[in-house]
Design a protein around this motif. Structure first.
Motif, PDB file in Angstrom:
ATOM      1  N   ALA A 271       0.735  -1.265   0.015  1.00 29.13           N
ATOM      2  CA  ALA A 271       0.079  -0.099   0.103  1.00 29.13           C
ATOM      3  C   ALA A 271       0.921   1.295   0.024  1.00 29.13           C
ATOM      4  O   ALA A 271       0.624   2.275  -0.691  1.00 29.13           O
ATOM      5  CB  ALA A 271      -0.754   0.026   1.291  1.00 29.13           C
ATOM      6  N   LYS A 274       2.422   1.775  -3.348  1.00 28.99           N
ATOM      7  CA  LYS A 274       1.584   2.033  -4.281  1.00 28.99           C
ATOM      8  C   LYS A 274       1.629   0.980  -5.457  1.00 28.99           C
ATOM      9  O   LYS A 274       1.629   1.304  -6.593  1.00 28.99           O
ATOM     10  CB  LYS A 274       1.414   3.360  -4.853  1.00 28.99           C
ATOM     11  N   ARG A 280      -1.583  -6.208  -4.892  1.00 31.30           N
ATOM     12  CA  ARG A 280      -2.293  -6.089  -3.694  1.00 31.30           C
ATOM     13  C   ARG A 280      -3.313  -7.064  -3.460  1.00 31.30           C
ATOM     14  O   ARG A 280      -3.531  -7.651  -2.329  1.00 31.30           O
ATOM     15  CB  ARG A 280      -2.787  -4.584  -3.518  1.00 31.30           C
TER      16      ARG A 280
END
Length: 373
Positions: A271, A274, A280
């Motif tokens: 996270a 990014k 993710r």
């Protein structure tokens, strides 16, 4: 908990433990035969290492054995009680299905907690120890991996053959280097050779002496006209990476083989960086998949209670058949949901909850139907 509920609790607990143990034993034997037996028979693993690795399989197979064992145990016990009219006698005494189910659901809840522990802690740790134990065996005696007068195809990208072994020396060594399409790009033949292990790089080094080499053009290795033949009287070294065979001696970066703490740390790391949605989502899927898989113990139990009473058969094979069909249905649904892993936009992390929610809903519906009968 009164005497009758203690009797139900003990009967279900014992039967479920035996059923889960049988399923776990079958899975351990299957995995050991598939992954380790060939190495043991070839002398590449000692019996002590083989037994140690088999024990380390217990947490891994326990994740799959617990839900099926719970399902089978409840079906067998309630099927027997229903066939012997014990359930009818209880209802005649004014005891409802909820009274009968209370000790069974208590066992199921404990099973969910145990499964969560296996999924999020013990199984990932055991799998890491499993890979490292095999790696240790190779590091301590890398020569054991080479069996004389046998084509060794265990190393991705390589095929090795040795005509004999004298102490720590290989005789008449043949080595083929393969590309991704398993085409030969280089052939080496040496009079003698030896095997070393580099722990830092997790690499097995094949040192060849008096070597004949035949190198081909990597773009067209099937064209024999494009070859470079050389003869060397010195030493030639070939490095064979071991991570593709047993995995590196590090914590796995595969989400399904990570503990809860590692998954949460990785999720935070991705996270902050990014990272792409696909990366993710892999972590989110692993977290939800482990939790949903543990909840299947409760789902199977809730479904097995009314089904075991309704089947009302004493025959063991009939109940085992019902358990097998339900287990196959669950794993088929899980397999179908797994197709969504490559489509993160479809939220596969939520779809993994479909099997337990579906089975719990079906169990509640059947539970109410049987209660009204």
């Amino acid at each position: 908990m009164n005497l009758l509920q203690r009797h139900i609790f003990a009967s279900v607990l014992f039967t479920c433990a035996v059923a889960a143990g049988v399923f776990a034993f079958v899975l351990i034997v299957g995995n050991a035969f598939r992954d380790l037996l060939g190495y043991l028979l070839a002398g590449q693993l000692t019996i002590e290492t083989f037994l140690k690795l088999s024990v380390l399989l217990i947490p891994y197979v326990g994740v799959h054995a617990l839900p099926v064992g719970m399902l089978t145990g409840v079906l067998l016990v309630l099927g027997r009680m229903s066939a012997q009219h014990e359930v009818t006698a209880m209802r005649a005494a004014g005891l409802g299905l909820g009274y009968l189910s209370r000790p069974i659901l208590l066992i199921a809840s404990a099973g969910v907690v145990l499964s969560l522990g296996l999924n999020f802690y013990f199984m990932p740790q055991a799998r890491t120890l499993y890979r490292n134990a095999v790696n240790d065996a190779v590091r301590q005696n890398p020569l054991r991996m080479i069996v004389e007068k046998t084509f060794i195809r265990d190393f991705p990208g390589f095929v090795i053959y040795a005509g004999g072994k004298q102490g720590g020396v290989l005789e008449d060594v043949w080595l083929w280097r393969l590309d991704k399409e398993k085409r030969v790009t280089e052939f080496l033949r040496a009079k003698t050779g030896r095997i070393d292990y580099d722990d830092e790089s997790n690499t097995m080094k094949v040192v060849l002496v008096d070597t004949f080499s035949d190198r081909r053009n990597p773009k067209s290795p099937e064209v024999f006209a494009n070859t470079d033949t050389q003869v060397s009287m010195g030493e030639a070294s070939v490095d064979i990476p071991m991570e593709n065979l047993f995995g590196q001696r590090v914590v796995s970066r595969k989400p399904s083989l990570m503990t809860l703490d590692q998954l949460l740390a990785m999720k935070k790391e991705l996270a902050v960086a990014k990272a792409p949605l696909s990366e993710r989502m892999r972590v989110d899927v692993a977290l939800n998949e482990k939790a949903a898989g543990s909840l299947m113990i409760f789902a199977f139990t809730l479904l097995a209670i009314p089904l075991g009473i309704k089947v009302s058969r004493k025959e063991t094979m009939a109940n085992l058949g019902v358990a097998l069909l339900l287990a196959l249905g669950y794993y088929f649904l899980t397999f179908m949901v797994g197709w969504l892993d490559r489509s993160p936009a479809l939220r596969p992390d939520l779809w993994v909850w479909l099997p337990p929610v579906l089975f719990i809903s079906l169990g509640v519906w059947m539970f109410r139907r049987v209660e009204r009968i």
